[in-house]
Scaffold this motif. Sequence first.
Motif, PDB file in Angstrom:
ATOM      1  N   THR A 194      83.052 -79.450   2.325  1.00 47.76           N
ATOM      2  CA  THR A 194      84.011 -78.396   2.001  1.00 47.76           C
ATOM      3  C   THR A 194      83.087 -77.111   1.883  1.00 47.76           C
ATOM      4  OG1 THR A 194      85.534 -77.641   0.300  1.00 47.76           O
ATOM      5  CG2 THR A 194      83.815 -78.869  -0.489  1.00 47.76           C
ATOM      6  N   GLY A 195      83.741 -75.903   2.049  1.00 49.53           N
ATOM      7  CA  GLY A 195      82.848 -74.737   1.893  1.00 49.53           C
ATOM      8  C   GLY A 195      82.064 -74.234   2.971  1.00 49.53           C
ATOM      9  N   VAL A 196      82.099 -75.037   4.056  1.00 49.15           N
ATOM     10  CA  VAL A 196      80.849 -74.602   5.180  1.00 49.15           C
ATOM     11  C   VAL A 196      81.740 -73.604   6.106  1.00 49.15           C
ATOM     12  CG1 VAL A 196      79.756 -77.045   5.175  1.00 49.15           C
ATOM     13  CG2 VAL A 196      81.727 -76.476   6.684  1.00 49.15           C
ATOM     14  N   GLY A 197      83.065 -73.665   6.173  1.00 53.56           N
ATOM     15  CA  GLY A 197      83.585 -72.378   6.816  1.00 53.56           C
ATOM     16  C   GLY A 197      84.411 -73.005   7.949  1.00 53.56           C
ATOM     17  N   LYS A 198      84.905 -74.394   7.721  1.00 53.62           N
ATOM     18  CA  LYS A 198      85.966 -74.789   8.872  1.00 53.62           C
ATOM     19  C   LYS A 198      87.315 -73.938   8.928  1.00 53.62           C
ATOM     20  CE  LYS A 198      85.948 -78.776   6.466  1.00 53.62           C
ATOM     21  NZ  LYS A 198      85.206 -78.346   5.441  1.00 53.62           N
ATOM     22  N   SER A 199      87.801 -73.765   8.061  1.00 51.23           N
ATOM     23  CA  SER A 199      89.103 -72.965   8.086  1.00 51.23           C
ATOM     24  C   SER A 199      88.937 -71.418   8.571  1.00 51.23           C
ATOM     25  CB  SER A 199      89.824 -73.031   6.897  1.00 51.23           C
ATOM     26  OG  SER A 199      89.850 -74.124   6.175  1.00 51.23           O
ATOM     27  N   CYS A 200      87.630 -70.747   8.026  1.00 53.43           N
ATOM     28  CA  CYS A 200      87.490 -69.417   8.604  1.00 53.43           C
ATOM     29  C   CYS A 200      87.148 -69.751  10.226  1.00 53.43           C
ATOM     30  CB  CYS A 200      86.278 -69.047   8.207  1.00 53.43           C
ATOM     31  SG  CYS A 200      86.792 -68.580   6.286  1.00 53.43           S
ATOM     32  N   GLN A 234      88.758 -64.130   6.933  1.00 54.94           N
ATOM     33  CA  GLN A 234      89.227 -63.827   5.589  1.00 54.94           C
ATOM     34  C   GLN A 234      88.499 -64.401   4.605  1.00 54.94           C
ATOM     35  OE1 GLN A 234      93.353 -65.793   5.926  1.00 54.94           O
ATOM     36  NE2 GLN A 234      93.465 -65.110   3.816  1.00 54.94           N
ATOM     37  N   PRO A 235      87.698 -63.471   4.012  1.00 58.06           N
ATOM     38  CA  PRO A 235      86.801 -63.864   3.029  1.00 58.06           C
ATOM     39  C   PRO A 235      87.001 -64.802   1.949  1.00 58.06           C
ATOM     40  CG  PRO A 235      87.013 -61.398   3.226  1.00 58.06           C
ATOM     41  CD  PRO A 235      88.064 -62.095   3.823  1.00 58.06           C
ATOM     42  N   VAL A 236      88.225 -64.440   1.567  1.00 57.53           N
ATOM     43  CA  VAL A 236      88.685 -65.499   0.488  1.00 57.53           C
ATOM     44  C   VAL A 236      89.786 -66.295   1.117  1.00 57.53           C
ATOM     45  CG1 VAL A 236      89.503 -65.656  -1.932  1.00 57.53           C
ATOM     46  CG2 VAL A 236      88.589 -63.478  -1.151  1.00 57.53           C
ATOM     47  N   SER A 247      75.790 -68.006  10.548  1.00 56.56           N
ATOM     48  CA  SER A 247      74.421 -67.735  11.188  1.00 56.56           C
ATOM     49  C   SER A 247      74.230 -66.228  10.671  1.00 56.56           C
ATOM     50  CB  SER A 247      74.511 -67.826  12.513  1.00 56.56           C
ATOM     51  OG  SER A 247      75.599 -66.984  13.093  1.00 56.56           O
ATOM     52  N   ASP A 248      75.340 -65.365  10.444  1.00 55.53           N
ATOM     53  CA  ASP A 248      75.202 -64.160   9.791  1.00 55.53           C
ATOM     54  C   ASP A 248      74.150 -63.905   8.549  1.00 55.53           C
ATOM     55  OD1 ASP A 248      77.596 -63.780   7.519  1.00 55.53           O
ATOM     56  OD2 ASP A 248      77.694 -65.154   8.866  1.00 55.53           O
ATOM     57  N   LEU A 249      74.096 -65.072   7.770  1.00 53.04           N
ATOM     58  CA  LEU A 249      73.432 -64.988   6.451  1.00 53.04           C
ATOM     59  C   LEU A 249      71.792 -65.633   6.676  1.00 53.04           C
ATOM     60  CD1 LEU A 249      76.234 -66.427   4.088  1.00 53.04           C
ATOM     61  CD2 LEU A 249      75.543 -64.222   4.404  1.00 53.04           C
ATOM     62  N   SER A 279      78.862 -68.100  13.551  1.00 47.85           N
ATOM     63  CA  SER A 279      79.415 -67.311  12.277  1.00 47.85           C
ATOM     64  C   SER A 279      80.869 -67.186  12.487  1.00 47.85           C
ATOM     65  CB  SER A 279      78.611 -65.666  12.346  1.00 47.85           C
ATOM     66  OG  SER A 279      79.161 -65.077  11.240  1.00 47.85           O
ATOM     67  N   ALA A 280      81.496 -67.403  11.677  1.00 56.59           N
ATOM     68  CA  ALA A 280      83.004 -67.230  11.445  1.00 56.59           C
ATOM     69  C   ALA A 280      83.433 -65.902  11.096  1.00 56.59           C
ATOM     70  CB  ALA A 280      83.773 -68.230  10.767  1.00 56.59           C
ATOM     71  N   LYS A 281      82.334 -65.259  10.493  1.00 55.69           N
ATOM     72  CA  LYS A 281      82.461 -63.744   9.940  1.00 55.69           C
ATOM     73  C   LYS A 281      82.357 -62.746  11.060  1.00 55.69           C
ATOM     74  CE  LYS A 281      80.703 -60.931   6.201  1.00 55.69           C
ATOM     75  NZ  LYS A 281      79.840 -60.575   5.269  1.00 55.69           N
TER      76      LYS A 281
HETATM   77  N1  LIG Z   1      78.880 -65.061   5.670  1.00 52.51           N
HETATM   78  C1  LIG Z   1      79.688 -65.903   5.930  1.00 52.51           C
HETATM   79  N2  LIG Z   1      80.526 -66.427   5.027  1.00 52.51           N
HETATM   80  C2  LIG Z   1      81.529 -67.673   5.610  1.00 52.51           C
HETATM   81  C3  LIG Z   1      81.430 -67.863   7.046  1.00 52.51           C
HETATM   82  N3  LIG Z   1      82.416 -68.695   7.197  1.00 52.51           N
HETATM   83  C4  LIG Z   1      82.826 -68.973   6.282  1.00 52.51           C
HETATM   84  N4  LIG Z   1      82.446 -68.183   5.102  1.00 52.51           N
HETATM   85  C5  LIG Z   1      82.797 -68.283   3.633  1.00 52.51           C
HETATM   86  O1  LIG Z   1      82.656 -69.531   3.192  1.00 52.51           O
HETATM   87  C6  LIG Z   1      83.613 -69.767   2.138  1.00 52.51           C
HETATM   88  C7  LIG Z   1      84.322 -71.158   2.728  1.00 52.51           C
HETATM   89  O2  LIG Z   1      84.997 -71.093   3.884  1.00 52.51           O
HETATM   90  P1  LIG Z   1      86.148 -71.790   4.217  1.00 52.51           P
HETATM   91  O3  LIG Z   1      86.524 -71.818   5.692  1.00 52.51           O
HETATM   92  O4  LIG Z   1      87.350 -71.957   3.427  1.00 52.51           O
HETATM   93  O5  LIG Z   1      85.368 -73.348   4.230  1.00 52.51           O
HETATM   94  P2  LIG Z   1      86.011 -74.904   4.659  1.00 52.51           P
HETATM   95  O6  LIG Z   1      86.187 -75.466   3.078  1.00 52.51           O
HETATM   96  O7  LIG Z   1      84.943 -75.596   5.413  1.00 52.51           O
HETATM   97  O8  LIG Z   1      87.315 -74.733   5.144  1.00 52.51           O
HETATM   98  C8  LIG Z   1      84.502 -68.665   2.119  1.00 52.51           C
HETATM   99  O9  LIG Z   1      84.204 -68.010   1.052  1.00 52.51           O
HETATM  100  C9  LIG Z   1      84.279 -67.787   3.501  1.00 52.51           C
HETATM  101  O10 LIG Z   1      84.478 -66.552   3.301  1.00 52.51           O
HETATM  102  C10 LIG Z   1      80.371 -67.274   7.802  1.00 52.51           C
HETATM  103  O11 LIG Z   1      80.207 -67.366   9.102  1.00 52.51           O
HETATM  104  N5  LIG Z   1      79.775 -66.213   7.317  1.00 52.51           N
END
Ligand SMILES: Nc1nc2c(ncn2[C@@H]2O[C@H](COP(=O)(O)OP(=O)(O)O)[C@@H](O)[C@H]2O)c(=O)[nH]1
Lengths: 212, 796
Positions: A15-21, A32-34, A121-123, A149-151
């Motif tokens: 969780t939190g790795v950015g799957k949904s993003c 979507q940052p949040v 990868s942006d971080l 980078s999902a961002k």
């Molecule tokens: N800087 C950065 N933040 C990201 C990226 N992808 C996701 N995040 C952030 O990571 C957090 C978790 O993302 P989310 O998609 O909800 O993760 P999930 O639990 O795997 O679905 C969020 O606060 C996003 O804004 C990315 O590629 N770059």
Amino acid sequence: MAYAYLFKYIIIGDTGVGKSCLLLQFTDKRFQPVHDLTIGVEFGARMITIDGKQIKLQIWDTAGQEAFRSITRSYYRGAAGALLVYDITRRDTFNHLTTWLEDARQHSNSNMVIMLIGNKSDLESRREVKKEEGEAFAREHGLVFMETSAKTAANVEEAFINTAKEIYEKIQEGVFDINNEANGIKIGPQHSTGGGAGASAGAGGAAGGGCC
Amino acid sequence: MDFLKSGLKTVLGAPEPGQQPSGADTVERLVERVNNSTLLEDRRDACRALKAMSRKYRVEVGAQGMHTLQQCLELDRADNETINYCLDTLNNIMSPTQFEEEEENPNVPMNIGEQFTEMFIKNHQNIQLVLDLLDEYDFRVRFSAVQLLTSLLTNRTKDIQEIILVKPMGVSKMMDLLADTREVIRNETLLLLIKLTKGNANIQKIVAFENAFDRLFEIVSSEGYSDGGIIVEDCLLLMLNLLKNNSSNINFFKEGSFIQKMLPMFNTPDEEEVGWSPQKVSNVHCMLQIVRTLVSPSNSAQIISSCQKIMKNCGLLDSLCNILMASGVPADILTETINAVGEGVRGEAAAQRALGAVLAPSNPPRPAIVVLLMSMVNEKQPFSLRCAVLYCFQCYLYHNETSQASLVQTLLPSSTDVSSLTSGQLLCGGLFSSDVLSNWFSSVALMHALIDNNAQKEQLLRVLLATNIGSSPVSLLHQCTVLLQQSTKLQSKVALLMLLSQWMSNCPPAVSAFLRAPGAVGYLVTQTCSNEHDENEYLLQGMSAFLLAICIHFNDDSVDNYSKDSLKQLLVKRIGMETFSAKLSEVSRHEAYSRAAKHPQLKVKAASDILIDYEFCKLFKGLESVLIQSLTVVQTNGDTEEDTESLAQYKSLIRQQDARLHELLQQLAAETQRGHKLQAALTDATSENSRLKDENTLLKAQLSTAASIQPAPSVDANIQLEYQQKVSALTDEVNRLSAVNHAANEELARTKKDQDDLLELLADQDSKLNEYKMRLLSLGQPVEEDLPTEAEQSLA
Ligand SMILES: Nc1nc2c(ncn2[C@@H]2O[C@H](COP(=O)(O)OP(=O)(O)O)[C@@H](O)[C@H]2O)c(=O)[nH]1
Ligand SMILES: [Mg+2]
């Protein structure tokens, strides 16, 4: 709307790795940052083109928490591709890859294509996992690898499309039994006449053709 | 479960010789046979007999046999017939319905099936056993397993859903059965899946992922769509379960082009004779529910709009409109179609335009909207149909300035065509009709033409009505104030107050027009001051206060006697600020308000319940605090002194609110803690309860069996008890000793066998030794005693 093939994907990882993003960036081209915590599983879809053919991707984004693990398992069997995601700024998410992979291999069909993704990868300044480590892990386990980078959207298209290409090649090689929907692949309405997919897809074609 | 059996035994005692064995005795002997018999045929026969008894003696079979039956499922897995009997027996025991055989028996508790289900699922492994049996291709086994799961789900939906969800492939296995070529199994599986998916989003998603929509549409089409039988209805009910409140699945449905696949469902028959069978009515009704689920106002705007677009583009909306205008359509289908069309166009301009363009096949052709409104203001039409038309019309106007404008346009003097009937005329007619419902529907419909549309609010001020021949025409707004003062009916008054509130909010010219109308202000003040005690009176008082506040807040001081300040002073003097706020707050307290605020569609059962409209609630909610604030701001012109004063006021208000917030937070923390404690207590109580239930079932079983036993000849109860205790102690002792004995015997046998083995080995070694000796001797070697040991060493 008519497509040559339909592939089902799942996105897995801590969780939190950015799957949904990643999914949102791919389907809606936005970040979507949040983002709400995924509960169970969420669906998304998009059309892509490979080799001049329209391919519809249906993607199920799963929740990473342990509590939803057993629900997630129900999706392995019917998926043609999986995106296994970790966060390059969090080593623990990389360490958990083995567990995820074992789970996926145990419950999926053996032909499922797995793409390993190091996200965020942006971080670069907060990187904890070297790119080489990801590559090594992928090589060792026979996965395709990519940092995204999902961002910034870097490599996001590529990740989804390369997975599709891999599946498409397997189809061409005849590895996948495309008439068995349990593999996460469907032939589109226009293709079905010659193939064995039967009347259902044909009927869908008639209905779909008239209106879109 | 063992305690149940031993419990029963002590009650039963040994069967009296020479007596007809009771049902309980027979059950007990059968269960023992299943337990102890080593012959499969024997166990099978016993299971068959248990099945036969399980309806009439369900308590006995359940109490004594459940554990045995579970074991049987595991151990006799290879024998389909036995498994089939076991499953059927379990299904009878846990059946949610009462059997004919037990109607007369007062000893069978009403929820006995549920109680046994609870016991059965305590061990999750049992569910796994049944799930595993779904893999068995044999018809009887698979069929019975599906039925048993359906019963279990009926009795304990949530529990079983959660258990199945965590079983690997649990849901997938059931989905596979939909493809079973044996229709009976497929149909039974449909019923199972309907139960399984009810209200559980996670299961719904897995079922959709497993291609449920494809399968279901295949079945629906092969059964002939709406002309098909109850199977079609079952398929549609399952689809409905999968989509209801599940945005992920709706998205999937849309993306998978399934909306287009619904189209043939709404093909209106060419010849009218085909008619509407009750089954067809049910089928189409379900399909309309599916349509409405996709575009329900409670979905996200994004989903609604994309579904609406697809429906319009693929011709689904047209098909629905065809039903609307077809003849011979049953009333409830028509009503539901009107609702579906409404939600299908709500807020989607292109779809709204399409609906506006539909013509009814009347002579001369009239717009469908006009025909619908004719029904709305027609007393003879069914109430639910009239409500549906209002809703549809509201949806037609929703977020659409063009359709709002074109409605108002039909009322303006410039409107050329006098001969044809227009929407506006129908609504005006309804407004002034003697039918109170027509008043209400028309007011609300007109009100929806004004929402967020200041241009139309001003346009509507231009509308003039010819009241009596000869007298000069009056404005519509004027006429509304007259009606408001004259009407004696609650619903009409509320409707007019809603219309005027909507009309005058954000529209100073309308406020001025109202203030100029004779008696209007006086009426509002009197109403607000009224002292009658009745929730409907409170509502009227509150709504009058609301309108009065609108008159003040949106006042541009263009009417001499009723400037902003003079009205404020009037209010303070005649009503008082506190009373005024109190009255205002009554509006949202009314039951009809909270009911209406929930959903854009009216949800009322009877015509008399109709009172408040959803959009009025929105207006009220948005304006209430603004109005109160504008009234409490100090009345004289604001110079700096006033400003600092009000600043101080605000500061103290903020401080107060801050303190209040703090207080509430503390309360919340305390409540949360209390909640935790209660939760813990509840958990304890629940487990205690479940234990007691088990005990209760046991006692009931004992009671019913005890009832069938002759009372023992007059032995003193104490002595009997003593004997029983002795007997039980002795039995225990015997059991213990025989166990010891048994163990000793086994030990002995083992030792004996070991000894035999050793002897045999020894003899073998001996003969080999001799052989070697002979060979060595024949080779002329000396024979030593330790030769075998050396051989061993060289081997090592
Ligand atoms: N800087 C950065 N933040 C990201 C990226 N992808 C996701 N995040 C952030 O990571 C957090 C978790 O993302 P989310 O998609 O909800 O993760 P999930 O639990 O795997 O679905 C969020 O606060 C996003 O804004 C990315 O590629 N770059
Ligand atoms: Mg997520």
